[in-house]
Design an enzyme around this catalytic site. Sequence first.
Site, mmCIF file in Angstrom:
data_model
loop_
_atom_site.group_PDB
_atom_site.id
_atom_site.type_symbol
_atom_site.label_atom_id
_atom_site.label_comp_id
_atom_site.label_asym_id
_atom_site.label_seq_id
_atom_site.Cartn_x
_atom_site.Cartn_y
_atom_site.Cartn_z
ATOM 1 N N ASP A 58 0.907 -0.982 0.066
ATOM 2 C CA ASP A 58 -0.032 0.081 -0.081
ATOM 3 C C ASP A 58 0.716 1.407 0.066
ATOM 4 O O ASP A 58 1.550 1.509 0.810
ATOM 5 C CB ASP A 58 -0.901 0.006 1.397
ATOM 6 N N ILE A 59 0.828 1.995 -1.116
ATOM 7 C CA ILE A 59 2.027 3.115 -1.383
ATOM 8 C C ILE A 59 1.643 4.317 -0.369
ATOM 9 O O ILE A 59 2.220 5.065 -0.203
ATOM 10 C CB ILE A 59 2.024 3.606 -2.660
ATOM 11 N N ASN A 85 1.615 6.263 -11.198
ATOM 12 C CA ASN A 85 0.425 6.177 -11.898
ATOM 13 C C ASN A 85 -0.817 5.672 -10.935
ATOM 14 O O ASN A 85 -1.956 5.916 -11.493
ATOM 15 C CB ASN A 85 0.501 4.848 -13.020
ATOM 16 N N TYR A 151 -11.127 14.468 -6.388
ATOM 17 C CA TYR A 151 -10.054 13.459 -7.404
ATOM 18 C C TYR A 151 -9.456 14.664 -8.277
ATOM 19 O O TYR A 151 -8.282 14.551 -8.388
ATOM 20 C CB TYR A 151 -10.739 12.661 -8.192
ATOM 21 N N GLY A 152 -10.297 15.600 -8.694
ATOM 22 C CA GLY A 152 -9.595 16.509 -9.717
ATOM 23 C C GLY A 152 -8.677 17.655 -9.129
ATOM 24 O O GLY A 152 -7.653 17.975 -9.641
ATOM 25 N N ALA A 153 -8.917 17.852 -7.836
ATOM 26 C CA ALA A 153 -8.058 18.849 -7.174
ATOM 27 C C ALA A 153 -6.688 18.067 -6.993
ATOM 28 O O ALA A 153 -5.806 19.012 -7.089
ATOM 29 C CB ALA A 153 -8.795 19.299 -6.067
ATOM 30 N N ALA A 154 -6.838 16.860 -6.683
ATOM 31 C CA ALA A 154 -5.528 16.225 -6.408
ATOM 32 C C ALA A 154 -4.800 15.988 -7.587
ATOM 33 O O ALA A 154 -3.500 16.279 -7.350
ATOM 34 C CB ALA A 154 -5.692 14.783 -5.938
ATOM 35 N N LYS A 155 -5.398 15.641 -8.889
ATOM 36 C CA LYS A 155 -4.779 15.696 -10.040
ATOM 37 C C LYS A 155 -4.071 16.961 -10.471
ATOM 38 O O LYS A 155 -2.928 17.154 -11.100
ATOM 39 C CB LYS A 155 -5.553 15.106 -11.085
#
Length: 250
Positions: A58-59, A85, A151-155
């Site tokens: 688990d990274i 990724n 999710y979009g904010a993290a990306k």
Amino acid sequence: MTTDNTPAVVVTGGGTGIGRAIARDHARDHRVLVVGRTESALAETAGDHPGIRTLAIDITTPDAAAVVVATALREFGRLDVLVNNAGAATPAPLSAVDPTTTAEQFAVNLSAPIFLTQAALDALAETRGTVVNISSAGSTGGRAWPGFSVYGAAKAGLEFLTRTWAAELAPRGIRVVAVAPGVVESGMGLRMGSTPEQYAAFLAEVSAATPVGRVAQPEEIARWVRTLTAPEAGFATGAVFVVDGGMSLG
């Protein structure tokens, strides 16, 4: 530690989808450490590719970054490419966003790449290596993405890190780029809880709205990652390469 000079690659989230395709594509002439949570999925990625090694971890755990880099160096003796990724998405409107899934998404999509890249710096400097961050076309530029705000904010944050790290790490000979795929037929929708029928309908809807008239296959994204990590791409750093069939042009 091996003395083989064949370039070595680490791919996180390599048990399925884009990560699996990236690992297999590089395995043609690289040695690859494919990282993910599920040993059986990693074994399927490795298949009969003799150059692929697997690491189930688990990274997001505190010691994961050090373990991943140490494993790559033990197996290969070097590290030339790091592909951040692994991704996690829990769709929800703002009214339904909760602390647990928010923390999980930021841990996988943003914190893990930060600390894994940090742990890999010395090894990458020795090989004048490359970091590839896998972003998303949905969070690139000035676009909105209702239901995927976390999710979009993290990306989007990962793309900022790409630009900043490119400037910071250039004196050490390390390049940093990002690939921002559009919708890819990777099975991610199924892993997020959609039924096969719902996922097929989603892919059909996106295909109709995409200028090239279809969604991408994981292997197409893998080819872009491979192109950007080749020595011939040595002048590219800090850039985010959008591969979305033209959907973001609308």
